[in-house]
Enzyme design. Structure first.
Site, PDB file in Angstrom:
ATOM      1  N   LEU A  45      22.673 -12.666   4.374  1.00 48.93           N
ATOM      2  CA  LEU A  45      22.320 -11.932   5.601  1.00 48.93           C
ATOM      3  C   LEU A  45      23.570 -11.289   6.199  1.00 48.93           C
ATOM      4  O   LEU A  45      24.641 -11.897   6.227  1.00 48.93           O
ATOM      5  CB  LEU A  45      21.681 -12.888   6.613  1.00 48.93           C
ATOM      6  CG  LEU A  45      20.283 -13.384   6.234  1.00 48.93           C
ATOM      7  CD1 LEU A  45      19.895 -14.600   7.073  1.00 48.93           C
ATOM      8  CD2 LEU A  45      19.245 -12.270   6.381  1.00 48.93           C
TER       9      LEU A  45
ATOM     10  N   ASN B 284      18.671 -22.464   7.721  1.00 51.61           N
ATOM     11  CA  ASN B 284      18.531 -22.278   6.274  1.00 51.61           C
ATOM     12  C   ASN B 284      18.389 -23.641   5.616  1.00 51.61           C
ATOM     13  O   ASN B 284      19.040 -24.603   6.032  1.00 51.61           O
ATOM     14  CB  ASN B 284      19.786 -21.585   5.722  1.00 51.61           C
ATOM     15  CG  ASN B 284      19.732 -21.385   4.213  1.00 51.61           C
ATOM     16  OD1 ASN B 284      18.700 -20.993   3.660  1.00 51.61           O
ATOM     17  ND2 ASN B 284      20.836 -21.641   3.533  1.00 51.61           N
TER      18      ASN B 284
ATOM     19  N   SER C 126      20.362 -29.689   2.358  1.00 46.96           N
ATOM     20  CA  SER C 126      20.827 -29.654   3.749  1.00 46.96           C
ATOM     21  C   SER C 126      20.054 -28.582   4.516  1.00 46.96           C
ATOM     22  O   SER C 126      19.755 -27.515   3.962  1.00 46.96           O
ATOM     23  CB  SER C 126      22.316 -29.262   3.811  1.00 46.96           C
ATOM     24  OG  SER C 126      23.103 -30.073   2.975  1.00 46.96           O
TER      25      SER C 126
ATOM     26  N   ASP D 105      26.436 -20.239   3.952  1.00 50.88           N
ATOM     27  CA  ASP D 105      26.167 -21.684   3.878  1.00 50.88           C
ATOM     28  C   ASP D 105      27.230 -22.531   4.586  1.00 50.88           C
ATOM     29  O   ASP D 105      27.521 -23.669   4.171  1.00 50.88           O
ATOM     30  CB  ASP D 105      26.042 -22.136   2.403  1.00 50.88           C
ATOM     31  CG  ASP D 105      24.903 -21.434   1.680  1.00 50.88           C
ATOM     32  OD1 ASP D 105      23.891 -21.116   2.340  1.00 50.88           O
ATOM     33  OD2 ASP D 105      25.022 -21.184   0.471  1.00 50.88           O
TER      34      ASP D 105
ATOM     35  N   HIS E 211      19.226 -25.430   2.140  1.00 50.01           N
ATOM     36  CA  HIS E 211      20.104 -25.159   1.002  1.00 50.01           C
ATOM     37  C   HIS E 211      20.120 -26.373   0.079  1.00 50.01           C
ATOM     38  O   HIS E 211      20.283 -27.507   0.539  1.00 50.01           O
ATOM     39  CB  HIS E 211      21.527 -24.872   1.511  1.00 50.01           C
ATOM     40  CG  HIS E 211      22.482 -24.572   0.398  1.00 50.01           C
ATOM     41  ND1 HIS E 211      22.476 -23.368  -0.276  1.00 50.01           N
ATOM     42  CD2 HIS E 211      23.454 -25.320  -0.186  1.00 50.01           C
ATOM     43  CE1 HIS E 211      23.410 -23.397  -1.219  1.00 50.01           C
ATOM     44  NE2 HIS E 211      24.014 -24.563  -1.183  1.00 50.01           N
TER      45      HIS E 211
HETATM   46  C1  GAR Z   1      14.762 -24.071  -2.684  1.00 46.16           C
HETATM   47  O1  GAR Z   1      15.260 -25.027  -3.570  1.00 46.16           O
HETATM   48  C2  GAR Z   1      15.794 -23.711  -1.637  1.00 46.16           C
HETATM   49  O2  GAR Z   1      16.561 -24.795  -1.221  1.00 46.16           O
HETATM   50  C3  GAR Z   1      16.629 -22.712  -2.392  1.00 46.16           C
HETATM   51  O3  GAR Z   1      15.707 -21.946  -3.103  1.00 46.16           O
HETATM   52  C4  GAR Z   1      14.568 -22.746  -3.430  1.00 46.16           C
HETATM   53  C5  GAR Z   1      13.336 -22.031  -2.958  1.00 46.16           C
HETATM   54  O4  GAR Z   1      12.186 -22.726  -3.311  1.00 46.16           O
HETATM   55  N1  GAR Z   1      17.426 -21.940  -1.508  1.00 46.16           N
HETATM   56  C6  GAR Z   1      18.630 -21.511  -1.823  1.00 46.16           C
HETATM   57  O5  GAR Z   1      19.145 -21.708  -2.903  1.00 46.16           O
HETATM   58  C7  GAR Z   1      19.338 -20.743  -0.731  1.00 46.16           C
HETATM   59  N2  GAR Z   1      20.726 -20.674  -0.990  1.00 46.16           N
HETATM   60  P1  GAR Z   1      10.798 -22.328  -2.675  1.00 46.16           P
HETATM   61  O6  GAR Z   1      10.695 -20.799  -2.762  1.00 46.16           O
HETATM   62  O7  GAR Z   1       9.797 -22.983  -3.556  1.00 46.16           O
HETATM   63  O8  GAR Z   1      10.750 -22.810  -1.257  1.00 46.16           O
END
Ligand code: GAR
Length: 218
Positions: free
Chosen positions: A94, A108, A137, A146, A110
């Site tokens: 973002l 967020n 987290s 992050d 993460h």
């Molecule tokens: C999740 O594991 C989330 O923590 C990660 O993407 C996945 C989305 O899963 N986010 C990141 O990596 C952000 N840096 P979802 O679409 O099934 O909720």
């Protein structure tokens, strides 16, 4: 009487975290409503989890630069008057302007035990490092990737022979529970952030809360 919290979700992919929030609302576990789901990818499966009139998407790649896309995204998010904006699998960085506009109500989730493994490929990096524990987290979003104040974490064991996929599959249910428990705090008006300091029930939080196996934060 306190009104229901309005939650906007930013998602780029599958949307299982969004679904966990929707299920919790349906089950009466979260006093909130989803007022919009926003994506940088018009084909994101997450969008299909809500009704048409709650969906907004645009192909970020068709914008000349990040700020141009984020300005449209920010206006669309703002129109739905959210109390909280949650990045739940939103995989674009973002812009500072976006973050500043919503700072203090932008969270967020993460998939790592921050400050370890900011950015991508967190599960592979935890395995490569030989970590015994991994997790997820929830943190406030600041312009640096992050790096915002961490509200809460869930810890998951890394098992011998884990691949990034098996580890990710073990972390994911923890993510869902962690996001729900955190949103229960925010939606009850118990959690705020000012100048990088998280305040819960009027007290500053010096170390992140941890999710226990009953799904409670302590
Ligand atoms: C999740 O594991 C989330 O923590 C990660 O993407 C996945 C989305 O899963 N986010 C990141 O990596 C952000 N840096 P979802 O679409 O099934 O909720």
């Amino acid at each position: 009487m306190k009104r229901m919290s309005r939650i906007a979700i930013l998602a780029s992919g599958r949307g299982s975290n969004l679904q966990a929030v929707l299920d919790a609302i349906d089950a009466g576990l979260l006093d909130a409503e989803i007022v919009g789901v926003f994506s940088d990818k018009p084909s994101a499966p997450a969008l299909k989890r809500v009704a048409n009139d709650l969906r907004w998407s645009a192909d970020a790649k068709s914008f000349p630069f990040r700020e141009a896309f984020d300005a449209e995204l920010a206006d669309a998010v703002n129109k739905c008057r959210p109390d909280w904006i949650i990045c739940a699998g939103y995989l674009r960085i973002l812009s500072t302007a976006f973050v500043e506009r919503f700072r203090g109500r932008l969270l967020n989730i993460h998939p790592s035990l921050l400050p370890k493994y900011r950015g991508l490929h967190t599960h592979a990096r935890a395995i490569e490092a030989g970590d015994a524990e991994h997790g997820a987290s929830v943190h406030f979003v600041i312009p640096e990737l992050d790096a915002g104040a961490v509200v809460a974490q869930v810890v998951v064991p890394v098992q011998p022979g884990d691949s990034p996929e098996t580890l990710a599959a073990r972390v994911l249910p923890g993510e869902h529970a962690l996001l729900l428990a955190t949103l229960q705090l925010t939606c009850a008006g118990r959690l705020t952030e000012r100048d990088g300091v998280i305040v819960i029930d009027g007290h500053p939080l010096f170390t992140p809360l941890h999710l226990d196996c009953a799904g409670n934060l302590a």
